[in-house]
Write an enzyme that holds these catalytic residues in place. Structure first.
Site, mmCIF file in Angstrom:
data_model
loop_
_atom_site.group_PDB
_atom_site.id
_atom_site.type_symbol
_atom_site.label_atom_id
_atom_site.label_comp_id
_atom_site.label_asym_id
_atom_site.label_seq_id
_atom_site.Cartn_x
_atom_site.Cartn_y
_atom_site.Cartn_z
ATOM 1 N N ASP A 336 73.557 12.068 -11.089
ATOM 2 C CA ASP A 336 72.723 11.486 -11.985
ATOM 3 C C ASP A 336 73.582 11.673 -13.594
ATOM 4 O OD1 ASP A 336 72.071 14.323 -12.003
ATOM 5 O OD2 ASP A 336 70.554 14.082 -13.544
ATOM 6 N N GLU A 337 73.168 10.836 -14.199
ATOM 7 C CA GLU A 337 73.366 11.105 -15.818
ATOM 8 C C GLU A 337 75.019 11.243 -15.865
ATOM 9 O OE1 GLU A 337 69.585 12.252 -18.064
ATOM 10 O OE2 GLU A 337 70.768 14.071 -17.103
#
Ligand SMILES: *[C@@H]1O[C@H](CO)[C@@H](O)[C@H](O)[C@H]1NC(C)=O
Length: 540
Positions: A336-337
């Site tokens: 993620d991210e």
């Protein structure tokens, strides 16, 4: 006089003040079983004459331990409040007047019959079904597997009620129960703050009381690397907050994995990459991409450098060790991210991208990295769970991949797309319990249904469950239990019980009782419904 008056008020409150909560709803089970019938007839239970008789094919240590453990939980009455005229349920602050005509016998020997041979590790889609039948003739618990038997023991411990000093009853009962979802998780983050082993164990206890079955351990992140590796000892030596005290050794991890499995809980460990890895870089030079400013190297780093083949060798060696410590079939690989700015500033990475014909396409570079990591994990015969970005960026993922949907605003749409593409999915978007505010918030968690996204029956089937997340920026050993619990029990019931369960008004009394039960068992769970008290709260 004042004293007398207050005694009277307390007594009045005991007798009348709480009665609403008991009317028509004293099936005090949480999470609520799929099919349950309780009679007004009851059996008395004498702690000294109560035995569980295990009928299983072969030995089962896990189950014998569970039977021992629950022996301590059936007959709690330490903080009971008993009055000669009325019988008080010690956990829920109500009053039951027992009609002796309804006493139809005594519960002494309970047969616990387990059909399948003992299973040693919990796994996705294990059978957790059980049935309980108690009446004048039959006192029997049945389960397909030892996991179902463990769930049944929890239910049994909630069925036995303390109705007076050393007095216990259980209603004539018929229960058939199984979970609605196979994946019912709680995530703790031990990187933003360290969480001591004792609190992780307490969290596992709380999970078991609510029939959760996955502990998702977000063990490392940017802020610290408490995982002690034997192949790469520098990772925790340089990356932990304190390399002597704020770490998880091999033995401690073994302890947690064992503690969890004795409660029918899988440990799903997450090593999130290529982002969220600042702490990894301290003990593994060359792992992170160096950031540049106007063509000049700086002293700052971005996500893992995907252009270096040595980094994949590192990941493979690390994961080879990780899977010896965490036996579950699944690893959570994060993904993620990922922030592209540092990659974009680095001339070597840009040259690498050019050589692969993906100039300017950083999502493709991320895909390249993730693809390599997925292949490594596949090569180790493990399956994986990834955060939704990996799916969103179009990375090719294995058929049995579980996509973890977390982004709050559009989770239903995301879930629709993920399941449309044929992947299994779990939901956390509506269950970020680390976001707190003033007031009662659990009904929002309770109302969130992971299958409520407009998908077909086929798509609904691919939603295998969900997970309550407790991110650690504001949470450490001092508050992880109280902040997570009892709020997470709303998620527990949503994931276990049938879909049509239930309005908040109907649910609240049972919620309160479960809250008090957890307190009675020694967990410092916080108030969740405004003013009130448990007989066993910390005033006693
Ligand atoms: C369980 O039995 C007690 C004692 O007879 C009774 O008061 C109570 O209502 C019963 N519970 C249910 C759900 O019938």
């Amino acid at each position: 006089m004042k004293l007398l008056l207050s005694i009277f008020i307390v007594f009045w409150f005991q007798v009348y003040g709480q009665q609403n909560d008991l009317n028509g709803n004293d099936i005090n089970l949480w999470p609520y079983p799929q099919h349950v019938k309780l009679d007004e007839d009851y059996l008395t239970v004498d702690p000294n004459e109560f035995n569980i008789i295990l009928k299983a094919s072969g030995k089962c240590d896990l189950l014998e331990k569970a039977i021992q453990r629950y022996r301590k939980l059936y007959f709690l009455e330490d903080c009971s409040l008993v009055n000669s005229d009325v019988v008080v349920d010690t956990i829920f602050d109500g009053v039951i007047k027992l009609d002796v005509n309804k006493n139809v016998g005594k519960l002494t020997n309970v047969t616990l019959e387990v059909h399948q041979p003992c299973e040693s590790e919990p796994y996705l889609h294990m059978s957790e079904m059980y049935s309980i039948e108690f009446n004048q003739q039959i006192t029997k618990i049945f389960a397909e597997t030892n996991w179902g038997a463990i769930r049944a023991l929890e239910t049994l411990s909630q069925l036995i009620r303390n109705v007076g000093k050393h007095q216990f009853i259980v209603n004539v009962t018929a229960i058939t129960d199984y979970p609605r979802f196979a994946f019912r998780g709680v995530m703790l983050d031990t990187s933003r703050h360290y969480v001591p082993i004792r609190e992780i164990q307490q969290n596992l206890d709380a999970m078991a009381y609510n029939k959760f079955n996955v502990f998702h351990w977000h063990i490392v992140d940017d802020q610290s690397f408490p995982y002690v590796s034997e192949v790469f000892p520098e990772l925790s030596l340089k990356g932990a907050f304190n390399a002597k005290t704020h770490i998880y050794t091999k033995e401690e991890i073994q302890n947690i994995v064992d503690y969890a499995k004795e409660r029918g809980i899988r440990v799903l460990v997450e090593f999130d990459s290529p982002g969220h890895t600042q702490s990894w870089g301290k003990g593994q030079p060359g792992l992170l991409a160096r950031c540049y400013n106007k063509g000049r190297p700086m002293d700052s780093f971005g996500p893992i450098d995907p252009s270096q083949s040595a980094n994949y060798e590192f990941i493979e060696k690390l994961f080879k060790e990780v899977i010896t410590r965490f036996p579950d079939q699944y690893l959570h690989l994060g993904g993620d991210e990922v922030d592209f700015t540092c990659w974009a500033s680095n001339p070597d990475i840009l040259a690498f991208m050019k050589s692969r014909n993906i100039t300017n396409n950083f999502a493709k570079l991320e895909e390249y990295y993730i693809q390599n990591v997925l292949d490594i994990v596949k090569g180790l015969n493990k399956s994986y769970i990834v955060w939704q970005e990996v799916f969103d960026n179009g990375v090719k993922i294995k058929e049995d991949t579980v996509v973890h949907v977390w982004k709050g605003d559009s989770w239903q749409k995301e879930l629709f797309n993920v399941t449309k593409a044929g992947y299994q999915s779990i939901v956390s978007a509506c269950w970020y319990l680390n976001y707190i505010s003033y007031g009662t918030d659990w009904p929002n968690y309770y109302a969130c249904d992971p299958q409520n996204f407009g998908g077909s029956e086929q798509q609904n089937k691919l939603v295998i469950g969900g997970e309550a997340c407790m991110w650690g920026e504001w949470v450490d050993g001092t508050n992880v239990i109280s902040r997570t619990w009892p709020r997470a029990i709303a998620v527990a019931e949503r994931l276990w019980s049938s879909k049509d369960k239930k309005g908040m008004l109907e649910v609240s009394p049972r919620f309160n009782r479960q809250h008090c039960l957890m307190q009675q068992r020694g967990l410092r769970v916080q108030p969740a419904n405004g003013s009130g008290f448990c007989q066993c709260d910390y005033a006693v």
